[in-house]
Structures are given as C-alpha cells and as structure tokens.
Design an enzyme around this catalytic site. Sequence first.
Site, PDB file in Angstrom:
ATOM      1  N   TYR A  99       0.825  -1.205   0.000  1.00 25.00           N
ATOM      2  CA  TYR A  99       0.000   0.000   0.000  1.00 25.00           C
ATOM      3  C   TYR A  99       0.869   1.269   0.000  1.00 25.00           C
ATOM      4  O   TYR A  99       0.729   2.116  -0.872  1.00 25.00           O
ATOM      5  CB  TYR A  99      -0.979  -0.053   1.174  1.00 25.00           C
ATOM      6  N   GLU A 122       2.194   6.407  -7.010  1.00 29.55           N
ATOM      7  CA  GLU A 122       1.131   7.253  -7.545  1.00 29.55           C
ATOM      8  C   GLU A 122       1.446   8.732  -7.351  1.00 29.55           C
ATOM      9  O   GLU A 122       1.324   9.539  -8.277  1.00 29.55           O
ATOM     10  CB  GLU A 122      -0.203   6.916  -6.860  1.00 29.55           C
TER      11      GLU A 122
END
Lengths: 244, 311
Positions: free
Chosen positions: A166, A173
């Site tokens: 994660y 991102e």
Amino acid sequence: MSAAAPGTSKAAHSEVGPKKKKGPGALATAYLVIYNVVMTAGWLVIAVGLVRAYLARGSYHGLYYSIEKPLKFFQTGAILEILHCAVGIVPSSVVLTGFQVMSRVFLTWAVTHSVREVQSEDSVLLFVTAWTITEIIRYSFYTFSLLNHLPYLIKWARYTFFIVLYPMGVTGELLTIYAALPYVQKTGLYSVTLPNKYNFSFDYYTFLILVMISYIPLFPQLYFHMIRQRKKVLGHIEDYSKVE
Amino acid sequence: MKETWRTAKKAVVFFEVEILDAKTKDKLCFLDKVEPNATIGEIKSMFHKSHPQWYPARQSIRLDPKGKSLKDEDVLQHLPVGTTATFYFRDLGAQISWVTVFLTEYTGPLVIYLMFYFRVPFIYAPKYDFTTSKHWVVHLACMCHSFHYVKRLLETLFVHRFSHGTMPLRNIFKNCTYYWGFAAWMAYYINHPLYTPPSKYTCTYFCQIGNFSIHVALRNLRPPGSKTRKIPYPTKNPFTWIFLLVSCPNYTYELGSWLGFTLMTQCLPVAFFTLVGFIQMTVWAKGKHRSYLKEFRDYPPLRSPILPFIL
C-alpha cells in the site's frame, strides 16, 4: 489508491461468526467466480509481462509500455465491481468501491495515459508493481472465498502484503502525479479558462495538486482500517485450519 | 391531601422504569414511582437528572434495543409494557437545534455572495478591487440570490414549524460546507470581471413568490406549538393550486427558482447546484409523499411527489 478495497471481502465484515445470511444466488456466484478468475488471470498476464520485459531489456526502465494494454483493459474492467455492489451481489458499499476503483482508473487514464512524458518514469513501475501483486492476491482471495475453499496462505497474504504494497503504491502514484505537473501546466491539459459562454473554469494543474493533498487524510484512514481488519481476521490463529 | 383523595377513589398503580444501554444492556437508571400518565419526554428529563451529560435531545429511548425511537409525546401506560417498564437507551450524539443550523447555513451564502459581488480584495486581480460589474444581469442576480436567502432566514425565524427540535451536531458542518461552498463557487463566476452575460433572462421571481406562499400555506396547517400533520390542500391563493398535482410544491417552486437563476446567469456552476439540489429535494419529496400515503387513507391519488405526473 493502490490498496485493495478493504470493504469488499466477505471476511472483512465486522461481525464474527457465520455470516451466510443472504449471499448471492447460484447464478450470481457462478458469474462472480468467472469474473474473479478472469481478473486474476489478467493481472497474472501483466505480472508475467513485466518480468519478461525486464529479463529481455535488462533494466527497470520503460517497462510500462510492455504491459500498457492489459493494464488499461483489466484496471478499467474493475468498474464492473461498482456494478456488483449496486446490484447487490457483492455486499460492499457502492460509494467506497466506486471511490477506490475510480481513483485507480483516474491514475491509469487521466494521468499516465494522458501525460506521455511520465510513462517512462520509474514511479509508474512502482505503482504498477504494487497494484499487480495486490490484485493477483485480492482476486484469488475472492475466487477461493466464493468457492468456500480459502487456503489460509491466501487469506494471510491478502491481509499482510498490503503493509508494504500500500505505501509502495501510494508513493508511486504520488510521484507520478508530481512528475506530470509541469507538463499539465505548460500545455493546459484538460483545463478551461475564462471568458467563455458557460462562465466556468477548471484548472487541471490545481486539481492534481488537490488530489495529491487528499492522500494525506485518506491514506492513513484506509491503511489503518486494513490493519484493524488484519487483527480481526488473522487474530484467530487457532482457527487457521478452519476453511472460510 | 390530594393524594389520599385520589387513592380513596381509585388505586393508582405507579410504574417502575429501568433504562438499559441498548448496546451493553447495562442498567443505567432506575426510576420508581413513575406516574402512569408520564410521557417519554418526562422520563427523559428524569434520566437526564441522573446522567447530566445526556440531555433529553440526545436520548433515544426505545422498547427494543434495535427498534425505533419512542416519541416524546408517548404516554407510559399506553405503551406495551408491564408495571416495570424496561427501556433501551442510545446516545444520539451531540445535538444542535434546527433553527441554529438553518440560520447558520443560510447566512453564509448571503454574506459570501455579497463579498464576491462587491469584489472584496484577494478574490480577483487587485485592479478590480471594489469595482462593480457593468452588466445589469449581474446586479439582478445579486438581488435575486440575496432575496432568496433573506427569505429563507425570515421563514426559519417566523414561518417554519419543525417536528423535531434538534439534529446531530455534525450536520452543521456538512450543511454549511454544501451551502457556503456552492455559494462561493457560483458567486465567483457570476461576479467575475470576465463574466459573459446571456442574451435574455427568465421568471425567477415568479417561482420565489410561489415558494414563499407554499411555506405560508403549510404553516397554517399546523396549530402553534403542536406537531400534528394534515394533508395540505389548495387555498384561494393561486400559487397553492399546484397542491392539486404535487405533494411538495415548495420543492417544485424551489427547483423553478434555481432553474430560472441558471438560465438568467448562464453559469455552469449554477446549473450544477440546481442539479444537486434537485436530486436531494426529489429524495426528500419522495420520502414525504410515501409517508403521506402511509398516514392518510384518503390521500389524493393524482399527486406526484415533486414534478406533476413525472416524478
């Protein structure tokens, strides 16, 4: 966000104990099994594609191009999951699932696809890798759960790998969006300025910055939600031999 | 003395009331010698004495831990309980009065829009500070928008009768973000130096007056201080004739007002605000329509919730 949707797994529900109240019918189950098998296969294709391209080129650079099409296809296909919730064959919140899927679709199309210059960035590889591993585990988890034969290993992986994947995905991102900023500002991509007859304006550059800022409150919430789920689901070590 | 007279006439059976926490089932309070004609409201006040942090507005008292809340007006002896009544309590969280919320959420847009209209510094480029637009439609829009919110504030103070006194505290943040946010977004473009005016305007006044009449008509249905509900019917006022076709004409007229404002300003953010408001009002209108149908056997069948014949 790169995390698997926390609410979409049946095991992620807060009630402990038997929960087969009103699950999907036989036809819906068959459809969902097929859907999840296809998605698992699709992300495996992407994984294999990445590995093969790396071995062929000998470097991490520019691997995006080798898996661009299957990535777009299978990530966009996840929009069906919103429909599954809306129709009721998957017991998850439409809003939560919608948010998760659309943020992935946003990164795939509105950032990586739209701003060519970032496609060769290493940050893209970072989030694509995180997504790939996460999705392979997540979709196989659903497949096995639906067939009522969930190996503990898959359950463990689904609730453990995210701890690294994660943050890794989020980093990839954010770096990608950040890399896109100068090109968006220079070209005015997706932006509308005044004056115009709709009396409306939109600055995509500012929008991307706001998106990056939104990670600050959202990421910890989702992350710690998964950690709490992990305690709940994996906490019962003595039940490990019992199949879901 | 009165007590002995009463016991001589008729044996009064006092109730005992125990209040348990709905989640943990802990015994929170025990009240003895409760009058049979005591209301839930009175019991809430008694409970509040022993637990001062839970004022009556934030208490939800029910017969069943997962059941519906009992109303303040419900009378103890008319409830399906024995002489020892067991109630379950849920904390509704911090509460705030409807009036406070309405006043706050409506004052915001009024003030905010005017700040953009007068082009207060730090919004637009400095050379435009405190200038005014040269387009007459911008002045008209400001008057309409301001009139709309002044009307709403006055209605909140003098017209509306609410069936619940309070709502959860977090609603004020949610509601104010919505109203204030949209007001700022619309006002920014309408009062912008580069605003492009439309070539004609429409009947926003008509609908605002209609909206006000509906609110007055609905107020006159409810006697002061009571919480009774009656079917609204058209009166002599032509603006209420729409009651023939629609259950919630106040929402119908509200939609009309904002549509008019959208057409008048030709501003996309205004269109968005109108659309979002319409969706929310439709949800409310459908709920209201459903409860009218449930409550009144003879509810006029021709009526739709918000749009005649359509929705």
